[in-house]
Design a protein around this motif. Structure first.
Motif, mmCIF file in Angstrom:
data_model
loop_
_atom_site.group_PDB
_atom_site.id
_atom_site.type_symbol
_atom_site.label_atom_id
_atom_site.label_comp_id
_atom_site.label_asym_id
_atom_site.label_seq_id
_atom_site.Cartn_x
_atom_site.Cartn_y
_atom_site.Cartn_z
ATOM 1 N N ILE A 6 -0.656 -9.103 -4.306
ATOM 2 C CA ILE A 6 -1.040 -7.693 -4.188
ATOM 3 C C ILE A 6 -2.549 -7.534 -4.378
ATOM 4 O O ILE A 6 -3.215 -6.784 -3.656
ATOM 5 C CB ILE A 6 -0.276 -6.841 -5.224
ATOM 6 C CG1 ILE A 6 1.224 -6.857 -4.905
ATOM 7 C CG2 ILE A 6 -0.815 -5.409 -5.240
ATOM 8 C CD1 ILE A 6 2.079 -6.149 -5.935
ATOM 9 N N LEU A 7 -3.113 -8.266 -5.339
ATOM 10 C CA LEU A 7 -4.546 -8.199 -5.610
ATOM 11 C C LEU A 7 -5.357 -8.680 -4.413
ATOM 12 O O LEU A 7 -6.361 -8.059 -4.025
ATOM 13 C CB LEU A 7 -4.869 -9.038 -6.844
ATOM 14 C CG LEU A 7 -6.348 -9.086 -7.259
ATOM 15 C CD1 LEU A 7 -6.842 -7.694 -7.599
ATOM 16 C CD2 LEU A 7 -6.533 -10.025 -8.442
ATOM 17 N N SER A 10 -5.136 -6.116 -1.563
ATOM 18 C CA SER A 10 -5.950 -4.941 -1.886
ATOM 19 C C SER A 10 -7.429 -5.233 -1.657
ATOM 20 O O SER A 10 -8.171 -4.391 -1.136
ATOM 21 C CB SER A 10 -5.727 -4.528 -3.343
ATOM 22 O OG SER A 10 -4.383 -4.196 -3.571
ATOM 23 N N VAL A 13 -8.147 -5.280 2.122
ATOM 24 C CA VAL A 13 -8.164 -3.912 2.652
ATOM 25 C C VAL A 13 -9.464 -3.204 2.293
ATOM 26 O O VAL A 13 -10.079 -2.525 3.121
ATOM 27 C CB VAL A 13 -6.952 -3.121 2.123
ATOM 28 C CG1 VAL A 13 -7.078 -1.634 2.494
ATOM 29 C CG2 VAL A 13 -5.653 -3.697 2.678
ATOM 30 N N TRP A 14 -9.929 -3.399 1.046
ATOM 31 C CA TRP A 14 -11.175 -2.762 0.591
ATOM 32 C C TRP A 14 -12.372 -3.268 1.392
ATOM 33 O O TRP A 14 -13.243 -2.498 1.789
ATOM 34 C CB TRP A 14 -11.361 -3.036 -0.900
ATOM 35 C CG TRP A 14 -12.631 -2.452 -1.450
ATOM 36 C CD1 TRP A 14 -12.866 -1.169 -1.818
ATOM 37 C CD2 TRP A 14 -13.857 -3.172 -1.669
ATOM 38 N NE1 TRP A 14 -14.159 -1.020 -2.259
ATOM 39 C CE2 TRP A 14 -14.791 -2.237 -2.183
ATOM 40 C CE3 TRP A 14 -14.242 -4.497 -1.492
ATOM 41 C CZ2 TRP A 14 -16.095 -2.600 -2.520
ATOM 42 C CZ3 TRP A 14 -15.542 -4.853 -1.829
ATOM 43 C CH2 TRP A 14 -16.450 -3.926 -2.326
#
Length: 204
Positions: A6-7, A10, A13-14
């Motif tokens: 998940i990290l 994320s 995506v950022w």
């Protein structure tokens, strides 16, 4: 393992969003004038005012005289140009003295002189509250404004363009109204002592 996945997702995506935002910002600013070429002193392009300021920097008063005269009864434009020209005169009035020597009865030169006196007077006084203004600053403030009125009174042509004479009326009001910074808390009853030495010189 799942939290790590998940990290990572994320973070990816950022990074994608940041790259996209940077591209959009670059595209939006592509048509803007470069920062080093921007004139932050004016809110709109004004080639005439730019030419006047360039001429004043060279010590040439004729373009300023022509621009102010051409403004005629467009009082907003006239006042705008007078302020620009007067700011230069407050820093160095050699060209203004030459203007007044060449055209001693020119009302436009007289208005510029008065506006320059007001600008210089406030530079001496500063924009501080009255309680923070010294007696010397207050005396210099009133003395410079009084000098502007003297220039007006001794020039017969300065009475023309009365509606556009706001700088002269301002000088009159400021020198006749009570002022808490003077020695007698009103500027009346006692002579105003000499202020700072840096005053606009009167034309010969």
């Amino acid at each position: 393992m799942i939290p790590l996945t998940i990290l990572v997702v994320s973070l990816v995506v950022w990074l994608v969003k940041r790259r996209r935002t940077s591209k959009l910002a670059a595209a939006a600013g592509a048509d803007l004038v470069p920062r080093e070429k921007q004139n932050t002193n004016r809110s709109f392009p004004d080639p005439e005012a730019d030419a006047v300021e360039a001429a004043l920097a060279r010590g040439e008063w004729q373009p300023a005289a022509q621009a102010i005269a051409a403004a005629g009864t467009d009082w907003e434009r006239r006042s705008y140009l007078v302020d620009i020209v007067a700011d230069h005169a407050a820093r160095d009035d050699a060209w203004l003295r030459a203007w007044q020597a060449a055209r001693p009865d020119d009302p436009d030169a007289a208005v510029v002189r008065a506006a320059a006196q007001v600008a210089l007077a406030w530079e001496i006084r500063t924009g501080a509250w009255a309680k923070h203004v010294t007696g010397e600053q207050a005396a210099g403030f009133l003395r410079v404004l009084a000098g502007g009125l003297h220039q007006r009174q001794r020039r017969p042509g300065a009475g023309r363009h009365q509606r556009g004479d706001g700088h002269l009326r301002t000088a009159t009001a400021l020198t006749t109204a009570p002022h808490p910074g003077t020695a007698d808390h009103g500027g009346r009853g006692k002579p105003v002592p000499p202020g700072p030495a840096r005053l606009l010189r009167s034309p010969a």
